[in-house]
Every structure is written in C-alpha cells, then in structure tokens.
Design a protein around this motif. Structure first.
Motif, PDB file in Angstrom:
ATOM      1  N   TYR A   1       0.831  -1.202   0.000  1.00  0.00           N
ATOM      2  CA  TYR A   1       0.000   0.000   0.000  1.00  0.00           C
ATOM      3  C   TYR A   1       0.868   1.255   0.000  1.00  0.00           C
ATOM      4  O   TYR A   1       2.051   1.228   0.334  1.00  0.00           O
ATOM      5  N   TYR A   2       0.268   2.359  -0.366  1.00  0.00           N
ATOM      6  CA  TYR A   2       0.864   3.678  -0.215  1.00  0.00           C
ATOM      7  C   TYR A   2      -0.269   4.701  -0.211  1.00  0.00           C
ATOM      8  O   TYR A   2      -1.383   4.432  -0.678  1.00  0.00           O
TER       9      TYR A   2
ATOM     10  N   LYS B   1      -2.741  -2.965  -2.766  1.00  0.00           N
ATOM     11  CA  LYS B   1      -2.612  -4.063  -3.717  1.00  0.00           C
ATOM     12  C   LYS B   1      -2.927  -5.383  -3.026  1.00  0.00           C
ATOM     13  O   LYS B   1      -2.283  -5.744  -2.041  1.00  0.00           O
ATOM     14  N   PHE B   2      -3.919  -6.088  -3.559  1.00  0.00           N
ATOM     15  CA  PHE B   2      -4.263  -7.418  -3.066  1.00  0.00           C
ATOM     16  C   PHE B   2      -3.500  -8.436  -3.924  1.00  0.00           C
ATOM     17  O   PHE B   2      -3.945  -8.803  -5.008  1.00  0.00           O
ATOM     18  N   GLY B   3      -2.350  -8.859  -3.469  1.00  0.00           N
ATOM     19  CA  GLY B   3      -1.531  -9.767  -4.267  1.00  0.00           C
ATOM     20  C   GLY B   3      -0.931  -9.046  -5.461  1.00  0.00           C
ATOM     21  O   GLY B   3      -0.682  -7.833  -5.444  1.00  0.00           O
ATOM     22  N   ASP B   4      -0.707  -9.813  -6.538  1.00  0.00           N
ATOM     23  CA  ASP B   4      -0.074  -9.243  -7.739  1.00  0.00           C
ATOM     24  C   ASP B   4      -1.089  -8.797  -8.785  1.00  0.00           C
ATOM     25  O   ASP B   4      -0.700  -8.297  -9.841  1.00  0.00           O
ATOM     26  N   PHE B   5      -2.397  -8.955  -8.512  1.00  0.00           N
ATOM     27  CA  PHE B   5      -3.371  -8.765  -9.584  1.00  0.00           C
ATOM     28  C   PHE B   5      -4.387  -7.654  -9.309  1.00  0.00           C
ATOM     29  O   PHE B   5      -4.724  -6.907 -10.211  1.00  0.00           O
ATOM     30  N   LEU B   6      -4.876  -7.549  -8.097  1.00  0.00           N
ATOM     31  CA  LEU B   6      -5.975  -6.629  -7.809  1.00  0.00           C
ATOM     32  C   LEU B   6      -5.472  -5.419  -7.035  1.00  0.00           C
ATOM     33  O   LEU B   6      -4.775  -5.549  -6.033  1.00  0.00           O
ATOM     34  N   THR B   7      -5.846  -4.224  -7.534  1.00  0.00           N
ATOM     35  CA  THR B   7      -5.465  -2.970  -6.889  1.00  0.00           C
ATOM     36  C   THR B   7      -6.720  -2.128  -6.680  1.00  0.00           C
ATOM     37  O   THR B   7      -7.547  -1.998  -7.587  1.00  0.00           O
ATOM     38  N   THR B   8      -6.834  -1.539  -5.502  1.00  0.00           N
ATOM     39  CA  THR B   8      -7.949  -0.646  -5.175  1.00  0.00           C
ATOM     40  C   THR B   8      -7.408   0.711  -4.761  1.00  0.00           C
ATOM     41  O   THR B   8      -6.461   0.786  -3.971  1.00  0.00           O
ATOM     42  N   GLN B   9      -8.037   1.759  -5.306  1.00  0.00           N
ATOM     43  CA  GLN B   9      -7.624   3.119  -4.963  1.00  0.00           C
ATOM     44  C   GLN B   9      -8.853   3.924  -4.565  1.00  0.00           C
ATOM     45  O   GLN B   9      -9.864   3.946  -5.278  1.00  0.00           O
ATOM     46  N   ILE B  10      -8.752   4.602  -3.427  1.00  0.00           N
ATOM     47  CA  ILE B  10      -9.821   5.471  -2.938  1.00  0.00           C
ATOM     48  C   ILE B  10      -9.289   6.894  -2.914  1.00  0.00           C
ATOM     49  O   ILE B  10      -8.219   7.159  -2.335  1.00  0.00           O
TER      50      ILE B  10
ATOM     51  N   GLU C   1     -11.747   3.234  -7.311  1.00  0.00           N
ATOM     52  CA  GLU C   1     -11.326   2.613  -8.575  1.00  0.00           C
ATOM     53  C   GLU C   1     -10.708   1.259  -8.276  1.00  0.00           C
ATOM     54  O   GLU C   1      -9.855   1.127  -7.392  1.00  0.00           O
ATOM     55  N   ASN C   2     -11.173   0.246  -9.001  1.00  0.00           N
ATOM     56  CA  ASN C   2     -10.644  -1.114  -8.877  1.00  0.00           C
ATOM     57  C   ASN C   2     -10.015  -1.533 -10.196  1.00  0.00           C
ATOM     58  O   ASN C   2     -10.581  -1.288 -11.271  1.00  0.00           O
ATOM     59  N   SER C   3      -8.844  -2.152 -10.119  1.00  0.00           N
ATOM     60  CA  SER C   3      -8.142  -2.588 -11.314  1.00  0.00           C
ATOM     61  C   SER C   3      -7.687  -4.022 -11.133  1.00  0.00           C
ATOM     62  O   SER C   3      -7.015  -4.351 -10.144  1.00  0.00           O
ATOM     63  N   LEU C   4      -8.072  -4.871 -12.062  1.00  0.00           N
ATOM     64  CA  LEU C   4      -7.680  -6.280 -12.057  1.00  0.00           C
ATOM     65  C   LEU C   4      -6.789  -6.522 -13.268  1.00  0.00           C
ATOM     66  O   LEU C   4      -7.219  -6.340 -14.407  1.00  0.00           O
ATOM     67  N   GLU C   5      -5.533  -6.912 -13.016  1.00  0.00           N
ATOM     68  CA  GLU C   5      -4.571  -7.049 -14.111  1.00  0.00           C
ATOM     69  C   GLU C   5      -3.811  -8.355 -13.947  1.00  0.00           C
ATOM     70  O   GLU C   5      -3.385  -8.721 -12.846  1.00  0.00           O
ATOM     71  N   GLY C   6      -3.647  -9.089 -15.045  1.00  0.00           N
ATOM     72  CA  GLY C   6      -2.927 -10.353 -14.997  1.00  0.00           C
ATOM     73  C   GLY C   6      -2.309 -10.688 -16.332  1.00  0.00           C
ATOM     74  O   GLY C   6      -2.488  -9.967 -17.321  1.00  0.00           O
TER      75      GLY C   6
END
Length: 846
Positions: free
Chosen positions: A606-607, A630-639, A649-654
């Motif tokens: 997190y930051y 960052k939830f693991g290497d794939f899911l990121t949430t930003q408030i 904003e939610n971002s799922l990347e793989g």
C-alpha cells in the motif's frame, strides 16, 4: 664629565680600535650559527640503529638514528620526508626551519626551531603550536627531530618499541609510492575490463530458438465517482495486449473497450509487426506506426496498415580529434571512453598531444591527470550526438515509409522515401521526398560535424514553387550543451499546413542551453516565431542528498498586441526520503501547493498521498487524499477524496504466458532466461547441482535453488544482455568454462541456458632470489590464450607463494616488486591434477 675624562675615553677607543673591529667581524660571521645552536638544554646525542618500517613496506633493519640519554629517538628530518614519505621539503639548516606541502591533504606544514613553533595551514584549519626547542636540533650539519614532535607536527602515527628497538611509521595520508602502486593496479583492472569488453563485443549473441511464443496481458478497470457538481459517473474498460514471437519477429495487437454512464460503448484495435537485423534491412515494421520526421517537417501523424523499412540501424557518427595542451612535467594521463581505459601516456616536458583519437557521438571522454606530487584532476568531454543523422564514410542508407491516416473517415495515404550517403565520417548528404494529401515535398539535407562537440544540419525543401530552409547547430561540451535552430518557410508554402504546434509558423527560431555541474542544473530555452516569443528556464540545486530546490520560470508574449502575455514563476522544494516524499510548489502569482507521499518500500502492498492547494485568484482552497492497496499481484484498489468528489477505482490485471514465462504483468513483452547450474561430470563422478550460485544477466541476478535451477524475468529486449556466473559463489576448485555469454531477446521470448564449468588448479612454490625479497612482492598468473591475469598471490619474505583458481593452459608467471623490472617465466598448467606443488622460479638481481 670634564675634558680629561673625555680625553682618557677617547684614547681608550682609539687604542682599542683594531680589537673591536676583530670582535665585530667575528660576531657577524658566527653569530647566526652560534644563535642557532645555542638552544636551551641541547641534548647530547649518541648514534644508534633500529629496525624501521614505513606502513606495510619494510624499511631497514639497521636504520640510523640519534638517541638522547633517555634513549628517545631523533630522526634525520630530510631523510624521513624525502625517502620515506615521498615529500619535497624546503629546509634551511642555518635558521632551523622546514616547510613542506602535502598536496594530497591540501595543507602546508612549517616548523621553526629558533622560535620553537610549528604551523599547519589548510582550507579547514590554521594551527600554531609551541614546543621545546631541544626537540629539533642541528647535528652533523642536518636537522634532527624528536619522533614525538614529528608525529605532532605531521599527520603521521609513530610506534616506538624501546624493548625491541623497533619503530613503525603509519602515515595518515596516501604515500606517492602507494598511490602509484594502486594506480597501476587500477590500470591493470581497467585493461582487463577493456579486453573483456572486446571479447563481449566479439561474442555472437544467443537468440531465442523457438518460432512461436505468446503472452496475453488482460486488464479490467472500473471507477465510480460521486461528484458534488455533476451527476455521478461510472466508467469501465477492458484492455488486452497480445504479444507473439513469430519467425524471428514480434507481432503485437492491443484492444480497448470502454463503457461510461450515459454514453455509447467505444472500442479500438491496433496491431504492429516488427523484425530486425535481416540481410537487406535492419528494421521492418508494419501496422500502426509513426511517420518519419526531418529538420523542417515534424507532423505528428500515426498511420494504420503502414510499412516502414530502414537499411541501417541508428548510428552515432565517429569523430576523430586531437587533445593537446600543457601540464606539469612528469604528469601521467589516462584516457577513458565511457568508463573504459583507452590509452595511457606520460609527459616529459609537460606538453601532451593525443593524435587521431576517435569516439562515437554521445560518448563521454575523460582525461585523468596524475601529477608527480600525488594530486590529480579530471577533464571531461562529451562527443556531440548527431541523432543518428551521420552515417559512416562510403556507406549508404535508405528508408521507405507508407501508410494510411489512422482515421476511419479518411482514406488519404502518406509516403516517404529517403536516400543517404556518407561522404566523409563527419559529412553526410540525404535526398528525400514526402507525399502528403494534396501536397508533395522534396528536400535536400546535409549533416556536418566540423569539430568535436559540434554538428550542423541544413535542410532545403521545395514544394509547388515555394521553398523552405532550416538550419540547426548543436553542441555538447561537458558539463554544458546547447542547441540553436532557425527555420525560414515561405508563408504561402504548403509545408506550413503539415507542421505541428509551434513549428507551423513561417519563421521559427529556437535556442536551448543547459549546464549540469556540481549539483547545479540550469536549462534555458528561447523560442521566436511570427506569432509569439517564449522564454523558459529551470534552475535546480541539490542542496543535500535528500533535498532539492528548484525554480521554473516561463514568459510568453504575443505579437498581435491583442492577447495578454502569459507568465509563470514557480519555486519548488522537494525532500526525498526512503519512505517519504514531500513537495512544496509555490507559483508566485497563482497558487501554492503542498503534497506528501508515503510508501513503506518498493514492494509494499500500500501507499497513500495527500495534497493541499491554495489559489490566489479567488482565494480558494482544496485538499486531496488518495489511498492505494494491492491485493496480491493482480488486484489494486484506490480510494480518492477531495472537496468536490469521492472516487473509488478497482483494477484487475494479470498475464497468461508459457510455463517459463513471466509471472507479473509489468514483465510483459520482456525476456526470460532460465537453466540449471551443475558441476562438470565424468565417468568417475556424476554432475551435482550447485545450490547458492549467483548468476547475472545484465543488471539482474538470481540465486540457484537446491536443484541448481535459476530463472530471471524482465530482461531487456532488442539489445545485448551479458550473462556470467560469479566465481565467488561457486565451490572451491570450480570456474565457468566460458567467462561470458551474450543473449539477445525479442519481446516475450524465452531462452534456456545451462552454463558449463571446469575444475581449477592450485599452485604453491618458491621464488629463489639472490637478494632480499621486500614486503608487497606479488606473482601474477597471466593466461596467454585469453590474455588476462587469472589470479595473483603474495610472495613471503622467504620466497614462498600460493595461487588458487588457475584454469588449464599456458601461462606467463610475472614476478613483481622484487627488482625494477618484472621477471617472467612461462609454464604449462596441464590440469590433470588438483594441485601443483613445489614450483620453483629462480630470479637474479640483474
């Protein structure tokens, strides 16, 4: 007083005149000497001999000194300063004074035996200290100084052991002899690095052998905004990137699908195929690509279904130039190009001249001057980069470009043909022709580099009876660089219609200057066109390691007298810490801003960041806060929160790839290297996996597991990557058979490489010398086939030495430090045994 008395006194002086003259002459001749030796409590000195050593180097087992009644040593000042400390003192025995400069310390040391005072002057301190006059005396026509006073006056530690009659000098500054020895050791290492560099350049790169490999990166993003001023809004998009390695080329396709609240969905797809280093061309591109620009033409057009072919890679032209000047006699000069030693020379009378020296554009040349007093200085030069516009003498190049404008409503096509020829190494000429919608343009271009650090470009274009001319001058002299451009285009020329931004005006001049030195950075930029004038500047100073201060200024004035001038003056202070980043930005006329960012570490989950802004125009304030996790290497949430809106904003990347492909999405379209590290095997002993070995690929490293396996992701593509195994992490008696390997990856490719090793040999022996072997003597094992020093070993005073890590082959064993020249012995190491004992080399004094 009566006359008689006066008469008697007069007769006395008259009769005694010859005696007074004699006494006065004797006083004039011998008074300075008598004064100099008439010191209080002058000790009676007795000759003695001690064991003496300076630093690590043996001095003399029978070094002559003087001792007083308490056996306190007095040292020959001139002998100590000259012969053992390598200094050049100024001694006046009659005045009992001595002055010496220690240049490496940037200090001056003076001592006065008559005043009983010594002085130390430097940029950091100025010291005066009194001492007993009996501590420095004249004896045998020389100055002798008590060892205690010497260690107080000069930066030298002195250990005196009365029971052993042993004295050791430990200078607190580098001795010139040590500096020269360390310099030679550094040069030897640098020369080996140059040889290694040449070997690496001559090694043919290993390329991916497979004809098909695919990576797919997927990203799903959704953001929801609760806005105070407009309706809430949700935006979602789905993006994908496909990368395939096909027939030594790279095929890429990316797509984007977007859906926002209250809007129709939008989608786009782009593709590109790229192939390099073929027989008749260096580069082939097809798909969605950028068009080529020239000095006069700089249109920002992206074409679809385009083709671009270029024969030669981008080459920075080679420049030949001379270095010459004057320096101190006896100065040694080392020449480094991009950090690698290129040449060494020594001046006799102080004049130096380096002829026909060559370097490519963009390279940095460093001249290191080593003076005889131990000091040094550096001069840096950077060869001006010509942007790849110069090509080698006698070479020719072509480029073909064509494509359709990337707009579904238009069908216009663009075309470009360019032919270039290298007239000389510093002069190239080009002919080109552009085809634009409803416009054809032809041009002639010259690129000339008259001197080091400077190149000139001129371009002349013709279009439908009109003409445009462009001239550019660019130079680089470290630590500064500059660029000047000017353009003249007929105001009715169609060339104007295909320009972009400020370059579309009929007359255009541009001047840029920058300097970067001693923590200061300055860049000034001036633009003048028929429409406006613009000035921009940046001044930046690194005050401390973590603190930077800067100012950014801009002024834009319009020539039509109807538009208001625009100006901006910003002062910035930035503090960069390991976890914290604080930035203060103050625009004098507009706003003030304070921002803060916290991130526990590079791999932190997190930051968060925050900012506060104040606007001068309406005296309003706003604040912003953002938190990312960052939830693991794939899911990121930003408030994100501010005065006007709240956003999540939610971002799922793989990434989907082969079994050995990358595991993280930020390693997409890069190279992967894997393999196993094992000991060499034979019929008697099978190979065994090596655990804990460190392998290096470029700047990336990996450590083998218990099965000897390693894997490195995220390696750079389309460039040479050097591979090596660190010998220090291998078992004793083992070394790589091939010191270096070179790989060249294409995007998304995988290479398997299993390094091969060989056993090394240890050697012990003795040097049979008919003299005394001094401390610090060494033996070098110079492998003739690879032309490098494989290992070194120290030689004991008794002549014994041990060397390990020797690979089989023919060697020159070089004996250094015993006599003025090196003794060299050739010896063949067969490698059929693990250790070679009792090797003997007989060395004679002459």
């Amino acid at each position: 007083m009566d006359n008689n008395t006066l008469h008697i006194n007069s007769n006395f002086f008259i009769n005694s005149y010859p005696r007074f003259i004699k006494l006065f002459i004797i006083f004039l001749l011998f008074a300075p000497f008598e004064l100099s030796i008439a010191q209080e409590n002058k000790p009676e000195l007795i000759e003695s001999f001690i064991a003496f050593q300076t630093s690590k180097k043996s001095g003399d087992k029978f070094y002559r000194i003087m001792v007083d009644d308490f056996e306190c040593p007095y040292l020959d000042l001139e002998n100590i300063l000259k012969d053992h400390l390598g200094l050049t003192p100024k001694i006046d025995v009659s005045k009992i004074t001595c002055s010496v400069d220690i240049v490496i310390e940037k200090s001056v040391f003076r001592i006065d035996g008559i005043k009983g005072e010594y002085e130390i002057k430097s940029s950091k301190k100025n010291i005066k200290q009194s001492f007993k006059k009996a501590q420095i005396i004249v004896h045998e026509g020389k100055l002798w100084i008590q060892y205690v006073l010497l260690s107080q006056w000069l930066p030298v530690k002195i250990n005196w052991e009365l029971d052993r009659y042993y004295m050791r000098f430990i200078p607190q500054f580098p001795l010139i002899k040590e500096i020269i020895k360390n310099r030679e050791r550094t040069r030897r290492t640098d020369r080996e690095n140059v040889l290694n560099r040449k070997k690496i350049n001559n090694i043919k790169a290993i390329k991916p052998s497979g004809n098909f490999n695919t990576e797919l990166r997927l990203k799903l993003n959704n953001s929801y905004t609760d806005n105070n001023s407009i309706d809430d809004r949700s935006i979602s998009y789905f993006a994908y990137d496909l990368n395939s390695d096909i027939y030594e080329g790279t095929f890429k396709i990316n797509g984007l699908y977007t859906k926002a609240t209250g809007s129709d969905p939008e989608s786009s797809v782009r593709w590109k195929y790229k192939r390099e280093e073929q027989k008749y061309f260096h580069l082939f591109e097809a798909g969605n690509i950028f068009n080529t620009t020239t000095a006069l033409l700089n249109p920002t057009v992206i074409v679809k279904n385009g083709i671009n072919i270029k024969r030669l890679p981008k080459i920075e032209g080679i420049s030949g130039f001379n270095f010459e000047g004057y320096t101190q006699p006896g100065t040694e000069i080392d020449i480094y190009v991009n950090g690698f030693l290129s040449e060494s020379l020594k001046t006799i009378d102080g004049k130096y001249e380096i002829n026909n020296f060559k370097a490519s554009g963009g390279e940095v040349v460093i001249l290191k001057f080593y003076f005889s007093d131990g000091s040094s200085k550096i001069k840096m030069y950077q060869i001006s980069s010509d942007g790849g516009k110069l090509i080698p003498e006698g070479s020719w190049d072509y480029q073909l470009f064509t494509g359709q404008e990337d707009d579904d409503d238009k069908e216009e096509r663009y075309g470009f043909i360019n032919l270039k020829y290298g007239i000389f190494d510093n002069l190239s000429m080009g002919l080109h022709s552009y085809t634009y919608p409803e416009t054809d343009v032809s041009g002639l271009e010259f690129v000339w580099k008259p001197v080091v650090g400077l190149y000139l470009t001129s371009e002349h274009m013709f279009s439908e009876g009109t003409m445009g001319n462009a001239f550019a001058i660019e130079g680089t002299y470290l630590p500064s660089s500059f660029r000047f451009e000017t353009r003249f285009i007929d105001e009715n020329s169609p060339i104007i219609d295909i320009q972009s931004s400020e370059k579309k005006y009929p007359e255009y001049s541009f001047l840029r200057y920058s300097i970067n030195s001693a923590g200061w950075y300055l860049r000034c930029q001036y633009t003048d066109s028929t429409d406006h004038m613009k000035y921009e500047s940046i001044i930046k100073k690194k005050v401390m390691r973590n603190l930077t201060l800067s100012t950014e200024n801009s002024l834009k004035t319009f020539k039509d007298n109807t538009t208001d001038d625009f100006k901006s003056n910003i002062i910035i202070a930035e503090i960069m810490l390991r976890k914290h980043n604080i930035r203060l930005s103050w625009n004098i006329d507009t706003y003030q801003s304070l921002s803060y960012r916290y991130q526990p570490g590079r791999d932190a989950k997190y930051y968060w960041s925050a900012s506060y802004n104040r606007y001068e125009t309406n005296n309003e304030y706003d604040a912003f806060l953002s938190f990312t996790y960052k939830f693991g290497d794939f899911l990121t949430t930003q408030i994100s929160l501010s005065d006007d809106y709240r956003k999540i904003e939610n971002s799922l990347e793989g990434i989907i790839s082969g079994s050995k492909g990358p595991e993280k999405s930020d390693q997409y379209a890069m190279g992967t290297l894997y393999g196993v590290v094992k000991t060499p095997g034979d019929d008697k002993s099978p190979s065994i996996a090596i655990e804990g070995a460190t392998v290096m690929a470029g700047s990336r490293r990996a450590v083998t597991d218990k099965n000897g396996n390693y894997i490195i992701h995220g390696l750079p593509v389309d460039q040479r990557v050097v591979f090596s195994v660190l010998p220090s992490t291998l078992d004793v008696g083992l070394t790589p058979k091939q010191e270096f390997n070179v790989f060249k990856f294409r995007p998304g490719t995988i290479i398997e490489y299993n390094p091969i090793f060989q056993k090394t040999v240890g050697i012990d022996g003795v040097i049979l010398f008919d003299g005394t072997i001094p401390a610090g003597a060494e033996i070098y094992a110079h492998h003739i086939e690879t032309d490098r020093v494989v290992a070194t070993g120290e030689i004991d005073p008794d002549g014994f030495f041990v060397i390990e890590g020797i690979i089989p082959g023919l060697y020159n064993f070089e004996i250094k430090g015993i006599r003025k020249d090196d003794a060299v012995f050739e010896y063949l190491v067969k490698g059929d045994e693990d250790w070679i004992s009792e090797l003997k080399f007989k060395v004679k004094t002459h």
